[in-house]
Design an enzyme around this catalytic site. Structure first.
Site, PDB file in Angstrom:
ATOM      1  N   GLY A 128       0.814  -1.207   0.000  1.00  0.00           N
ATOM      2  CA  GLY A 128       0.000   0.000   0.000  1.00  0.00           C
ATOM      3  C   GLY A 128       0.850   1.260   0.000  1.00  0.00           C
ATOM      4  O   GLY A 128       1.376   1.675   1.047  1.00  0.00           O
ATOM      5  N   GLY A 130      -0.625   9.853  -6.144  1.00  0.00           N
ATOM      6  CA  GLY A 130      -0.208   8.714  -6.948  1.00  0.00           C
ATOM      7  C   GLY A 130       1.240   8.853  -7.377  1.00  0.00           C
ATOM      8  O   GLY A 130       2.149   8.291  -6.761  1.00  0.00           O
ATOM      9  N   GLU A 188       3.293   1.401 -11.229  1.00  0.00           N
ATOM     10  CA  GLU A 188       4.749   1.302 -11.003  1.00  0.00           C
ATOM     11  C   GLU A 188       5.497   2.438 -11.674  1.00  0.00           C
ATOM     12  O   GLU A 188       6.575   2.241 -12.233  1.00  0.00           O
ATOM     13  CB  GLU A 188       5.271  -0.030 -11.546  1.00  0.00           C
ATOM     14  CG  GLU A 188       4.466  -1.199 -11.066  1.00  0.00           C
ATOM     15  CD  GLU A 188       5.143  -1.969  -9.973  1.00  0.00           C
ATOM     16  OE1 GLU A 188       6.267  -1.616  -9.627  1.00  0.00           O
ATOM     17  OE2 GLU A 188       4.515  -2.893  -9.459  1.00  0.00           O
TER      18      GLU A 188
HETATM   19  C1  LIG Z   1      -4.599  -1.889 -11.852  1.00  0.00           C
HETATM   20  C2  LIG Z   1      -3.710  -1.089 -10.945  1.00  0.00           C
HETATM   21  C3  LIG Z   1      -3.029  -1.725  -9.903  1.00  0.00           C
HETATM   22  C4  LIG Z   1      -2.237  -0.972  -9.029  1.00  0.00           C
HETATM   23  N1  LIG Z   1      -1.605  -1.610  -7.969  1.00  0.00           N
HETATM   24  C5  LIG Z   1      -0.982  -0.850  -7.024  1.00  0.00           C
HETATM   25  C6  LIG Z   1      -0.472  -1.465  -5.817  1.00  0.00           C
HETATM   26  O1  LIG Z   1      -0.519  -2.701  -5.655  1.00  0.00           O
HETATM   27  N2  LIG Z   1       0.072  -0.669  -4.858  1.00  0.00           N
HETATM   28  C7  LIG Z   1       0.146   0.690  -5.011  1.00  0.00           C
HETATM   29  O2  LIG Z   1       0.637   1.350  -4.093  1.00  0.00           O
HETATM   30  N3  LIG Z   1      -0.307   1.303  -6.133  1.00  0.00           N
HETATM   31  C8  LIG Z   1      -0.876   0.562  -7.137  1.00  0.00           C
HETATM   32  N4  LIG Z   1      -1.374   1.172  -8.280  1.00  0.00           N
HETATM   33  C9  LIG Z   1      -1.330   2.615  -8.371  1.00  0.00           C
HETATM   34  C10 LIG Z   1      -0.391   3.144  -9.451  1.00  0.00           C
HETATM   35  O3  LIG Z   1       0.936   2.971  -9.089  1.00  0.00           O
HETATM   36  C11 LIG Z   1      -0.781   4.622  -9.709  1.00  0.00           C
HETATM   37  O4  LIG Z   1      -2.012   4.592 -10.435  1.00  0.00           O
HETATM   38  C12 LIG Z   1       0.277   5.393 -10.453  1.00  0.00           C
HETATM   39  O5  LIG Z   1       1.409   5.604  -9.644  1.00  0.00           O
HETATM   40  C13 LIG Z   1      -0.244   6.771 -10.943  1.00  0.00           C
HETATM   41  O6  LIG Z   1      -0.883   7.442  -9.931  1.00  0.00           O
HETATM   42  P1  LIG Z   1      -2.333   8.077 -10.192  1.00  0.00           P
HETATM   43  O7  LIG Z   1      -3.203   7.009 -10.763  1.00  0.00           O
HETATM   44  O8  LIG Z   1      -2.766   8.735  -8.939  1.00  0.00           O
HETATM   45  O9  LIG Z   1      -2.125   9.143 -11.345  1.00  0.00           O
HETATM   46  P2  LIG Z   1      -1.570  10.637 -11.187  1.00  0.00           P
HETATM   47  O10 LIG Z   1      -0.310  10.644 -10.400  1.00  0.00           O
HETATM   48  O11 LIG Z   1      -2.683  11.516 -10.726  1.00  0.00           O
HETATM   49  O12 LIG Z   1      -1.232  10.974 -12.694  1.00  0.00           O
HETATM   50  C14 LIG Z   1      -2.232  11.326 -13.670  1.00  0.00           C
HETATM   51  C15 LIG Z   1      -1.505  11.743 -14.944  1.00  0.00           C
HETATM   52  O13 LIG Z   1      -0.675  12.886 -14.657  1.00  0.00           O
HETATM   53  C16 LIG Z   1       0.669  12.609 -15.033  1.00  0.00           C
HETATM   54  N5  LIG Z   1       1.615  13.287 -14.145  1.00  0.00           N
HETATM   55  C17 LIG Z   1       1.659  13.273 -12.791  1.00  0.00           C
HETATM   56  N6  LIG Z   1       2.694  14.010 -12.355  1.00  0.00           N
HETATM   57  C18 LIG Z   1       3.330  14.487 -13.461  1.00  0.00           C
HETATM   58  C19 LIG Z   1       4.480  15.283 -13.687  1.00  0.00           C
HETATM   59  N7  LIG Z   1       5.245  15.751 -12.689  1.00  0.00           N
HETATM   60  N8  LIG Z   1       4.817  15.566 -14.970  1.00  0.00           N
HETATM   61  C20 LIG Z   1       4.099  15.091 -16.014  1.00  0.00           C
HETATM   62  N9  LIG Z   1       3.012  14.318 -15.873  1.00  0.00           N
HETATM   63  C21 LIG Z   1       2.630  14.024 -14.604  1.00  0.00           C
HETATM   64  C22 LIG Z   1       0.793  11.098 -14.906  1.00  0.00           C
HETATM   65  O14 LIG Z   1       1.891  10.607 -15.636  1.00  0.00           O
HETATM   66  C23 LIG Z   1      -0.557  10.640 -15.447  1.00  0.00           C
HETATM   67  O15 LIG Z   1      -0.532  10.669 -16.858  1.00  0.00           O
HETATM   68  C24 LIG Z   1      -2.115   0.416  -9.209  1.00  0.00           C
HETATM   69  C25 LIG Z   1      -2.773   1.054 -10.282  1.00  0.00           C
HETATM   70  C26 LIG Z   1      -3.561   0.306 -11.134  1.00  0.00           C
HETATM   71  C27 LIG Z   1      -4.282   1.003 -12.263  1.00  0.00           C
END
Ligand SMILES: Cc1cc2nc3c(=O)[nH]c(=O)nc-3n(C[C@H](O)[C@H](O)[C@H](O)COP(=O)(O)OP(=O)(O)OC[C@H]3O[C@@H](n4cnc5c(N)ncnc54)[C@H](O)[C@@H]3O)c2cc1C
Length: 384
Positions: A130, A137, A363
Protein backbone atom coordinates in the site's frame (compact mmCIF):
# COMPACT_ATOMS: atom_id res chain seq x y z
CA UNK A 1 6.83 -18.87 -33.21
CA UNK A 2 10.45 -18.92 -34.31
CA UNK A 3 12.93 -17.07 -32.06
CA UNK A 4 14.54 -15.40 -35.12
CA UNK A 5 17.38 -13.70 -33.29
CA UNK A 6 18.00 -16.74 -31.05
CA UNK A 7 17.72 -14.51 -28.00
CA UNK A 8 16.91 -17.41 -25.69
CA UNK A 9 20.27 -18.98 -26.60
CA UNK A 10 21.61 -16.45 -24.09
CA UNK A 11 19.74 -18.22 -21.27
CA UNK A 12 21.59 -20.88 -19.28
CA UNK A 13 20.18 -24.35 -18.61
CA UNK A 14 18.46 -23.44 -15.33
CA UNK A 15 16.88 -20.36 -16.89
CA UNK A 16 15.56 -22.43 -19.81
CA UNK A 17 14.16 -24.98 -17.40
CA UNK A 18 12.32 -22.20 -15.55
CA UNK A 19 11.07 -20.86 -18.89
CA UNK A 20 9.69 -24.24 -19.95
CA UNK A 21 8.17 -25.02 -16.55
CA UNK A 22 6.35 -21.68 -16.27
CA UNK A 23 5.29 -21.80 -19.92
CA UNK A 24 3.65 -25.19 -19.48
CA UNK A 25 2.03 -24.11 -16.17
CA UNK A 26 0.51 -21.13 -17.99
CA UNK A 27 -0.61 -23.31 -20.92
CA UNK A 28 -2.28 -25.87 -18.62
CA UNK A 29 -3.61 -23.83 -15.72
CA UNK A 30 -4.16 -20.32 -17.04
CA UNK A 31 -4.76 -20.04 -20.79
CA UNK A 32 -7.83 -22.32 -20.87
CA UNK A 33 -9.58 -20.13 -18.24
CA UNK A 34 -8.15 -16.64 -18.33
CA UNK A 35 -10.64 -15.26 -20.87
CA UNK A 36 -13.46 -16.26 -18.51
CA UNK A 37 -11.67 -14.80 -15.46
CA UNK A 38 -11.21 -11.58 -17.38
CA UNK A 39 -14.86 -11.48 -18.46
CA UNK A 40 -16.10 -12.28 -14.95
CA UNK A 41 -13.62 -9.94 -13.27
CA UNK A 42 -12.18 -12.66 -11.03
CA UNK A 43 -8.79 -14.12 -10.21
CA UNK A 44 -8.62 -17.47 -8.34
CA UNK A 45 -5.74 -16.39 -6.12
CA UNK A 46 -6.31 -18.88 -3.29
CA UNK A 47 -6.26 -21.75 -5.77
CA UNK A 48 -3.27 -20.58 -7.80
CA UNK A 49 -1.06 -19.22 -5.01
CA UNK A 50 -0.02 -22.64 -3.57
CA UNK A 51 0.68 -23.89 -7.10
CA UNK A 52 2.82 -20.83 -7.86
CA UNK A 53 4.49 -21.39 -4.48
CA UNK A 54 5.27 -25.04 -5.20
CA UNK A 55 6.91 -23.98 -8.48
CA UNK A 56 9.13 -21.66 -6.42
CA UNK A 57 7.83 -18.52 -8.15
CA UNK A 58 6.85 -16.48 -5.07
CA UNK A 59 9.77 -14.36 -3.87
CA UNK A 60 11.87 -16.49 -6.21
CA UNK A 61 14.82 -14.10 -6.44
CA UNK A 62 15.14 -13.81 -2.64
CA UNK A 63 17.56 -16.00 -0.63
CA UNK A 64 16.56 -18.02 2.41
CA UNK A 65 13.32 -18.23 4.46
CA UNK A 66 11.86 -20.75 1.99
CA UNK A 67 12.49 -18.62 -1.12
CA UNK A 68 14.04 -20.16 -4.24
CA UNK A 69 17.01 -17.76 -4.44
CA UNK A 70 17.33 -17.70 -8.23
CA UNK A 71 19.23 -15.10 -10.21
CA UNK A 72 17.49 -11.99 -11.52
CA UNK A 73 17.35 -13.18 -15.12
CA UNK A 74 15.47 -16.31 -14.02
CA UNK A 75 12.96 -14.11 -12.21
CA UNK A 76 12.62 -12.04 -15.38
CA UNK A 77 12.10 -15.12 -17.56
CA UNK A 78 9.37 -16.33 -15.18
CA UNK A 79 7.65 -12.92 -15.36
CA UNK A 80 7.84 -13.02 -19.16
CA UNK A 81 6.14 -16.41 -19.29
CA UNK A 82 3.52 -15.48 -16.68
CA UNK A 83 2.59 -12.29 -18.51
CA UNK A 84 2.36 -14.15 -21.82
CA UNK A 85 -0.62 -15.68 -19.98
CA UNK A 86 -2.01 -12.47 -18.48
CA UNK A 87 -0.67 -9.29 -16.89
CA UNK A 88 -2.96 -10.00 -13.91
CA UNK A 89 -1.12 -13.26 -13.19
CA UNK A 90 2.28 -11.56 -13.42
CA UNK A 91 0.98 -8.71 -11.24
CA UNK A 92 -0.04 -11.20 -8.56
CA UNK A 93 3.44 -12.74 -8.53
CA UNK A 94 5.20 -9.34 -8.72
CA UNK A 95 3.20 -7.91 -5.83
CA UNK A 96 3.68 -11.01 -3.68
CA UNK A 97 7.43 -11.36 -4.34
CA UNK A 98 8.75 -7.90 -5.08
CA UNK A 99 6.36 -5.57 -3.26
CA UNK A 100 5.24 -7.54 -0.20
CA UNK A 101 7.98 -10.14 0.46
CA UNK A 102 10.95 -8.05 -0.67
CA UNK A 103 10.51 -5.23 1.93
CA UNK A 104 10.09 -7.82 4.72
CA UNK A 105 13.14 -9.72 3.45
CA UNK A 106 15.27 -6.60 2.99
CA UNK A 107 14.15 -4.34 5.86
CA UNK A 108 12.35 -6.67 8.29
CA UNK A 109 13.46 -8.05 11.68
CA UNK A 110 14.31 -11.75 11.98
CA UNK A 111 10.93 -12.28 13.71
CA UNK A 112 9.05 -10.55 10.87
CA UNK A 113 10.93 -12.60 8.28
CA UNK A 114 10.31 -15.93 9.95
CA UNK A 115 6.68 -15.10 10.66
CA UNK A 116 5.77 -14.16 7.09
CA UNK A 117 8.28 -15.18 4.41
CA UNK A 118 8.02 -19.01 4.48
CA UNK A 119 4.20 -18.89 4.35
CA UNK A 120 4.25 -16.29 1.61
CA UNK A 121 6.79 -18.29 -0.43
CA UNK A 122 4.49 -21.33 -0.19
CA UNK A 123 1.50 -19.23 -1.26
CA UNK A 124 -0.30 -19.88 2.04
CA UNK A 125 -0.30 -16.18 2.94
CA UNK A 126 -0.99 -13.46 0.36
CA UNK A 127 0.54 -10.00 0.60
CA UNK A 128 -0.22 -6.56 -0.80
CA UNK A 129 1.68 -3.26 -0.96
CA UNK A 130 0.00 0.00 0.00
CA UNK A 131 1.72 3.12 -1.28
CA UNK A 132 -0.69 4.96 -3.63
CA UNK A 133 -3.46 7.08 -2.10
CA UNK A 134 -6.60 8.55 -3.67
CA UNK A 135 -4.96 12.01 -3.84
CA UNK A 136 -1.31 10.99 -4.10
CA UNK A 137 -0.21 8.71 -6.95
CA UNK A 138 2.85 9.85 -8.89
CA UNK A 139 3.88 11.98 -5.89
CA UNK A 140 3.87 9.46 -3.01
CA UNK A 141 6.09 11.67 -0.85
CA UNK A 142 2.97 13.79 -0.19
CA UNK A 143 1.05 10.83 1.26
CA UNK A 144 -1.38 11.56 4.10
CA UNK A 145 -1.71 8.14 5.76
CA UNK A 146 -0.23 8.62 9.22
CA UNK A 147 1.07 6.30 11.91
CA UNK A 148 1.25 7.95 15.33
CA UNK A 149 2.97 6.60 18.42
CA UNK A 150 0.64 5.79 21.33
CA UNK A 151 2.73 4.42 24.20
CA UNK A 152 4.53 1.39 22.75
CA UNK A 153 1.94 1.01 19.97
CA UNK A 154 1.38 2.68 16.62
CA UNK A 155 -2.05 3.91 15.54
CA UNK A 156 -2.59 4.03 11.78
CA UNK A 157 -5.15 6.26 10.02
CA UNK A 158 -5.71 7.02 6.34
CA UNK A 159 -6.40 5.23 3.08
CA UNK A 160 -4.73 3.72 0.04
CA UNK A 161 -6.10 3.19 -3.44
CA UNK A 162 -5.50 0.85 -6.41
CA UNK A 163 -3.94 -1.83 -4.26
CA UNK A 164 -3.38 -5.13 -6.09
CA UNK A 165 -4.42 -8.16 -3.97
CA UNK A 166 -5.80 -5.76 -1.30
CA UNK A 167 -9.05 -7.53 -0.43
CA UNK A 168 -7.59 -11.05 -0.64
CA UNK A 169 -4.41 -10.29 1.31
CA UNK A 170 -3.50 -11.75 4.70
CA UNK A 171 -0.89 -9.06 5.21
CA UNK A 172 -0.44 -5.53 3.89
CA UNK A 173 2.90 -3.74 3.76
CA UNK A 174 1.74 -0.16 4.29
CA UNK A 175 3.85 2.97 3.87
CA UNK A 176 2.83 5.84 6.14
CA UNK A 177 4.06 9.19 7.40
CA UNK A 178 5.28 9.28 10.99
CA UNK A 179 6.81 11.98 13.17
CA UNK A 180 10.06 10.49 11.94
CA UNK A 181 9.40 10.42 8.16
CA UNK A 182 7.92 7.66 5.99
CA UNK A 183 8.04 4.17 7.54
CA UNK A 184 6.82 0.75 6.42
CA UNK A 185 4.37 -1.25 8.55
CA UNK A 186 3.36 -4.90 8.45
CA UNK A 187 -0.39 -4.91 8.91
CA UNK A 188 -2.21 -8.26 9.28
CA UNK A 189 -5.47 -7.68 7.46
CA UNK A 190 -7.56 -9.07 10.34
CA UNK A 191 -6.44 -6.18 12.57
CA UNK A 192 -9.51 -4.23 13.82
CA UNK A 193 -10.03 -0.99 11.87
CA UNK A 194 -8.59 -2.38 8.61
CA UNK A 195 -10.91 -2.78 5.63
CA UNK A 196 -10.26 -3.40 1.93
CA UNK A 197 -13.23 -3.10 -0.42
CA UNK A 198 -12.62 -4.26 -3.96
CA UNK A 199 -12.58 -1.72 -6.81
CA UNK A 200 -15.03 -2.90 -9.50
CA UNK A 201 -15.94 -1.69 -13.00
CA UNK A 202 -12.32 -1.93 -14.23
CA UNK A 203 -11.87 -2.58 -17.94
CA UNK A 204 -8.18 -3.44 -17.58
CA UNK A 205 -6.43 -6.06 -15.42
CA UNK A 206 -9.82 -7.65 -14.85
CA UNK A 207 -8.20 -10.97 -13.89
CA UNK A 208 -6.56 -9.27 -10.91
CA UNK A 209 -7.99 -8.07 -7.61
CA UNK A 210 -7.62 -4.31 -7.03
CA UNK A 211 -8.82 -2.68 -3.82
CA UNK A 212 -8.87 0.37 -1.61
CA UNK A 213 -7.41 0.05 1.89
CA UNK A 214 -8.88 1.96 4.84
CA UNK A 215 -7.18 2.36 8.22
CA UNK A 216 -9.48 3.55 10.97
CA UNK A 217 -7.45 3.74 14.20
CA UNK A 218 -5.62 0.52 13.32
CA UNK A 219 -3.59 -0.27 16.45
CA UNK A 220 -0.29 -2.03 15.77
CA UNK A 221 2.41 -3.26 18.16
CA UNK A 222 5.83 -1.61 18.06
CA UNK A 223 7.09 -4.77 16.32
CA UNK A 224 4.94 -3.95 13.24
CA UNK A 225 7.33 -1.33 11.87
CA UNK A 226 10.03 -2.40 9.39
CA UNK A 227 13.18 -1.53 11.35
CA UNK A 228 15.59 -1.40 8.41
CA UNK A 229 14.45 1.61 6.39
CA UNK A 230 13.19 5.18 6.67
CA UNK A 231 12.00 7.51 3.95
CA UNK A 232 10.75 7.09 0.41
CA UNK A 233 13.78 4.99 -0.58
CA UNK A 234 12.03 2.04 1.14
CA UNK A 235 9.01 1.83 -1.19
CA UNK A 236 11.04 3.02 -4.19
CA UNK A 237 13.50 0.14 -3.77
CA UNK A 238 10.57 -2.32 -3.82
CA UNK A 239 9.22 -0.67 -6.96
CA UNK A 240 12.61 -1.10 -8.64
CA UNK A 241 12.35 -4.86 -8.01
CA UNK A 242 8.83 -5.04 -9.40
CA UNK A 243 9.57 -2.82 -12.40
CA UNK A 244 12.37 -5.18 -13.36
CA UNK A 245 9.72 -7.90 -13.61
CA UNK A 246 7.52 -5.64 -15.75
CA UNK A 247 10.38 -5.07 -18.22
CA UNK A 248 10.32 -8.83 -18.88
CA UNK A 249 6.59 -9.28 -18.46
CA UNK A 250 5.82 -6.77 -21.20
CA UNK A 251 7.86 -8.94 -23.58
CA UNK A 252 5.63 -11.89 -22.74
CA UNK A 253 2.40 -9.97 -23.38
CA UNK A 254 3.83 -8.63 -26.66
CA UNK A 255 4.94 -12.11 -27.74
CA UNK A 256 1.47 -13.51 -27.14
CA UNK A 257 0.02 -10.76 -29.35
CA UNK A 258 2.55 -11.31 -32.15
CA UNK A 259 1.95 -15.07 -32.07
CA UNK A 260 -1.81 -14.60 -32.22
CA UNK A 261 -1.53 -12.11 -35.11
CA UNK A 262 0.86 -14.31 -37.12
CA UNK A 263 -1.37 -17.35 -36.74
CA UNK A 264 -4.45 -15.36 -37.67
CA UNK A 265 -2.73 -13.80 -40.67
CA UNK A 266 -1.75 -17.26 -41.95
CA UNK A 267 -5.28 -18.66 -41.74
CA UNK A 268 -7.70 -15.80 -42.34
CA UNK A 269 -8.55 -15.65 -46.04
CA UNK A 270 -9.85 -12.50 -47.75
CA UNK A 271 -9.85 -11.69 -51.47
CA UNK A 272 -8.88 -15.31 -52.11
CA UNK A 273 -5.69 -15.46 -50.09
CA UNK A 274 -4.46 -15.40 -46.47
CA UNK A 275 -4.31 -11.82 -45.17
CA UNK A 276 -0.69 -12.60 -44.19
CA UNK A 277 0.13 -12.69 -47.91
CA UNK A 278 -0.73 -8.99 -48.26
CA UNK A 279 2.26 -6.69 -48.02
CA UNK A 280 0.49 -4.29 -45.65
CA UNK A 281 -0.05 -7.12 -43.15
CA UNK A 282 3.53 -8.33 -43.53
CA UNK A 283 4.82 -4.84 -42.86
CA UNK A 284 2.78 -4.70 -39.65
CA UNK A 285 4.04 -8.12 -38.57
CA UNK A 286 7.66 -7.32 -39.41
CA UNK A 287 7.65 -4.13 -37.32
CA UNK A 288 5.81 -5.87 -34.49
CA UNK A 289 8.55 -8.49 -34.47
CA UNK A 290 11.28 -5.83 -34.49
CA UNK A 291 9.65 -4.19 -31.46
CA UNK A 292 9.32 -7.55 -29.70
CA UNK A 293 12.95 -8.53 -30.31
CA UNK A 294 14.25 -5.11 -29.25
CA UNK A 295 12.22 -5.33 -26.03
CA UNK A 296 13.59 -8.84 -25.49
CA UNK A 297 17.16 -7.60 -25.94
CA UNK A 298 16.56 -4.79 -23.47
CA UNK A 299 15.23 -7.28 -20.92
CA UNK A 300 18.21 -9.61 -21.39
CA UNK A 301 20.71 -6.78 -21.06
CA UNK A 302 19.10 -5.31 -17.96
CA UNK A 303 18.87 -8.83 -16.50
CA UNK A 304 22.61 -9.27 -16.99
CA UNK A 305 23.25 -5.89 -15.34
CA UNK A 306 21.05 -6.82 -12.37
CA UNK A 307 22.79 -10.17 -12.00
CA UNK A 308 26.10 -8.30 -11.97
CA UNK A 309 24.73 -6.05 -9.18
CA UNK A 310 25.05 -3.01 -11.46
CA UNK A 311 21.47 -2.12 -12.43
CA UNK A 312 20.60 1.54 -11.78
CA UNK A 313 17.08 2.97 -11.25
CA UNK A 314 17.33 5.12 -14.38
CA UNK A 315 18.11 2.00 -16.43
CA UNK A 316 15.02 0.37 -14.95
CA UNK A 317 13.03 3.45 -16.01
CA UNK A 318 14.42 3.05 -19.54
CA UNK A 319 13.32 -0.58 -19.66
CA UNK A 320 9.87 -0.04 -18.14
CA UNK A 321 9.14 2.90 -20.38
CA UNK A 322 10.50 1.35 -23.60
CA UNK A 323 9.15 -2.17 -23.18
CA UNK A 324 5.64 -1.32 -22.02
CA UNK A 325 5.25 1.23 -24.82
CA UNK A 326 6.52 -1.34 -27.34
CA UNK A 327 4.16 -4.01 -26.01
CA UNK A 328 1.16 -1.66 -26.15
CA UNK A 329 1.99 -0.63 -29.73
CA UNK A 330 2.34 -4.30 -30.70
CA UNK A 331 -0.97 -5.20 -29.03
CA UNK A 332 -2.81 -2.41 -30.87
CA UNK A 333 -1.32 -3.43 -34.22
CA UNK A 334 -2.18 -7.09 -33.56
CA UNK A 335 -5.73 -6.03 -32.75
CA UNK A 336 -6.06 -4.47 -36.18
CA UNK A 337 -4.77 -7.62 -37.92
CA UNK A 338 -7.46 -9.67 -36.20
CA UNK A 339 -10.18 -7.36 -37.55
CA UNK A 340 -13.52 -7.87 -35.78
CA UNK A 341 -12.18 -10.97 -34.03
CA UNK A 342 -9.60 -8.68 -32.44
CA UNK A 343 -12.21 -7.30 -30.07
CA UNK A 344 -13.34 -10.61 -28.53
CA UNK A 345 -11.97 -12.63 -25.65
CA UNK A 346 -11.82 -15.64 -27.98
CA UNK A 347 -8.36 -14.31 -28.79
CA UNK A 348 -5.84 -13.00 -26.23
CA UNK A 349 -5.06 -9.73 -27.99
CA UNK A 350 -7.60 -7.23 -26.65
CA UNK A 351 -7.18 -8.66 -23.15
CA UNK A 352 -3.42 -7.97 -23.32
CA UNK A 353 -4.05 -4.58 -24.92
CA UNK A 354 -6.42 -3.49 -22.16
CA UNK A 355 -4.15 -4.91 -19.45
CA UNK A 356 -1.17 -3.01 -20.81
CA UNK A 357 -3.02 0.27 -20.26
CA UNK A 358 -2.70 -0.42 -16.52
CA UNK A 359 0.89 -1.58 -16.87
CA UNK A 360 1.67 1.71 -18.63
CA UNK A 361 0.33 3.58 -15.57
CA UNK A 362 1.27 1.56 -12.51
CA UNK A 363 4.75 1.30 -11.00
CA UNK A 364 5.50 4.81 -12.25
CA UNK A 365 3.59 6.20 -15.20
CA UNK A 366 5.06 6.48 -18.67
CA UNK A 367 5.40 10.22 -18.08
CA UNK A 368 7.27 9.85 -14.77
CA UNK A 369 9.78 7.41 -16.32
CA UNK A 370 10.16 9.86 -19.22
CA UNK A 371 11.10 12.53 -16.67
CA UNK A 372 13.61 10.16 -15.04
CA UNK A 373 15.29 9.68 -18.43
CA UNK A 374 15.03 13.39 -19.19
CA UNK A 375 16.83 14.15 -15.93
CA UNK A 376 19.45 11.47 -16.64
CA UNK A 377 20.16 13.07 -20.01
CA UNK A 378 20.07 16.75 -19.06
CA UNK A 379 20.88 16.82 -15.36
CA UNK A 380 17.73 18.94 -15.01
CA UNK A 381 14.75 17.79 -12.95
CA UNK A 382 11.31 18.51 -14.44
CA UNK A 383 9.02 16.84 -11.89
CA UNK A 384 7.80 20.08 -10.31
C1 LIG B 1 -4.60 -1.89 -11.85
C2 LIG B 1 -3.71 -1.09 -10.94
C3 LIG B 1 -3.03 -1.72 -9.90
C4 LIG B 1 -2.24 -0.97 -9.03
N1 LIG B 1 -1.60 -1.61 -7.97
C5 LIG B 1 -0.98 -0.85 -7.02
C6 LIG B 1 -0.47 -1.47 -5.82
O1 LIG B 1 -0.52 -2.70 -5.65
N2 LIG B 1 0.07 -0.67 -4.86
C7 LIG B 1 0.15 0.69 -5.01
O2 LIG B 1 0.64 1.35 -4.09
N3 LIG B 1 -0.31 1.30 -6.13
C8 LIG B 1 -0.88 0.56 -7.14
N4 LIG B 1 -1.37 1.17 -8.28
C9 LIG B 1 -1.33 2.62 -8.37
C10 LIG B 1 -0.39 3.14 -9.45
O3 LIG B 1 0.94 2.97 -9.09
C11 LIG B 1 -0.78 4.62 -9.71
O4 LIG B 1 -2.01 4.59 -10.44
C12 LIG B 1 0.28 5.39 -10.45
O5 LIG B 1 1.41 5.60 -9.64
C13 LIG B 1 -0.24 6.77 -10.94
O6 LIG B 1 -0.88 7.44 -9.93
P1 LIG B 1 -2.33 8.08 -10.19
O7 LIG B 1 -3.20 7.01 -10.76
O8 LIG B 1 -2.77 8.74 -8.94
O9 LIG B 1 -2.12 9.14 -11.35
P2 LIG B 1 -1.57 10.64 -11.19
O10 LIG B 1 -0.31 10.64 -10.40
O11 LIG B 1 -2.68 11.52 -10.73
O12 LIG B 1 -1.23 10.97 -12.69
C14 LIG B 1 -2.23 11.33 -13.67
C15 LIG B 1 -1.50 11.74 -14.94
O13 LIG B 1 -0.67 12.89 -14.66
C16 LIG B 1 0.67 12.61 -15.03
N5 LIG B 1 1.62 13.29 -14.14
C17 LIG B 1 1.66 13.27 -12.79
N6 LIG B 1 2.69 14.01 -12.35
C18 LIG B 1 3.33 14.49 -13.46
C19 LIG B 1 4.48 15.28 -13.69
N7 LIG B 1 5.24 15.75 -12.69
N8 LIG B 1 4.82 15.57 -14.97
C20 LIG B 1 4.10 15.09 -16.01
N9 LIG B 1 3.01 14.32 -15.87
C21 LIG B 1 2.63 14.02 -14.60
C22 LIG B 1 0.79 11.10 -14.91
O14 LIG B 1 1.89 10.61 -15.64
C23 LIG B 1 -0.56 10.64 -15.45
O15 LIG B 1 -0.53 10.67 -16.86
C24 LIG B 1 -2.12 0.42 -9.21
C25 LIG B 1 -2.77 1.05 -10.28
C26 LIG B 1 -3.56 0.31 -11.13
C27 LIG B 1 -4.28 1.00 -12.26
Amino acid sequence: MDDLLRLDDRLDGDQRLIRDTVRSFVADRVLPHVGDWFEEGTFPARELAPELGSLGLLGMHLEGHGCAGTDATSYGVACRELEAGDSGLRSFVSVQGSLAMFPIWRYGSEEQKSEWLPRMARGEAIGCFGLTEPDHGSDPASMRTYAKRDGADWVLNGSKMWITNGSIADVAVVWAQTDDGIRGFIVPTDTPGFSAPEIRKKLSLRASVTSSLYFDDVRLPSSAVLPGVRGLKGPLSCLSEARFGIIWGAVGAARACVESAVEYAQTRVQFGKPIGAFQLTQEKLAWMYVGLAQAGLTALHLGALKDAGALEPRQISFGKMANVRAALDIAREARSILGGNGITLEYPVIRHMNNLESVLTYEGTQEIHTLVLGEALTGLSAYR
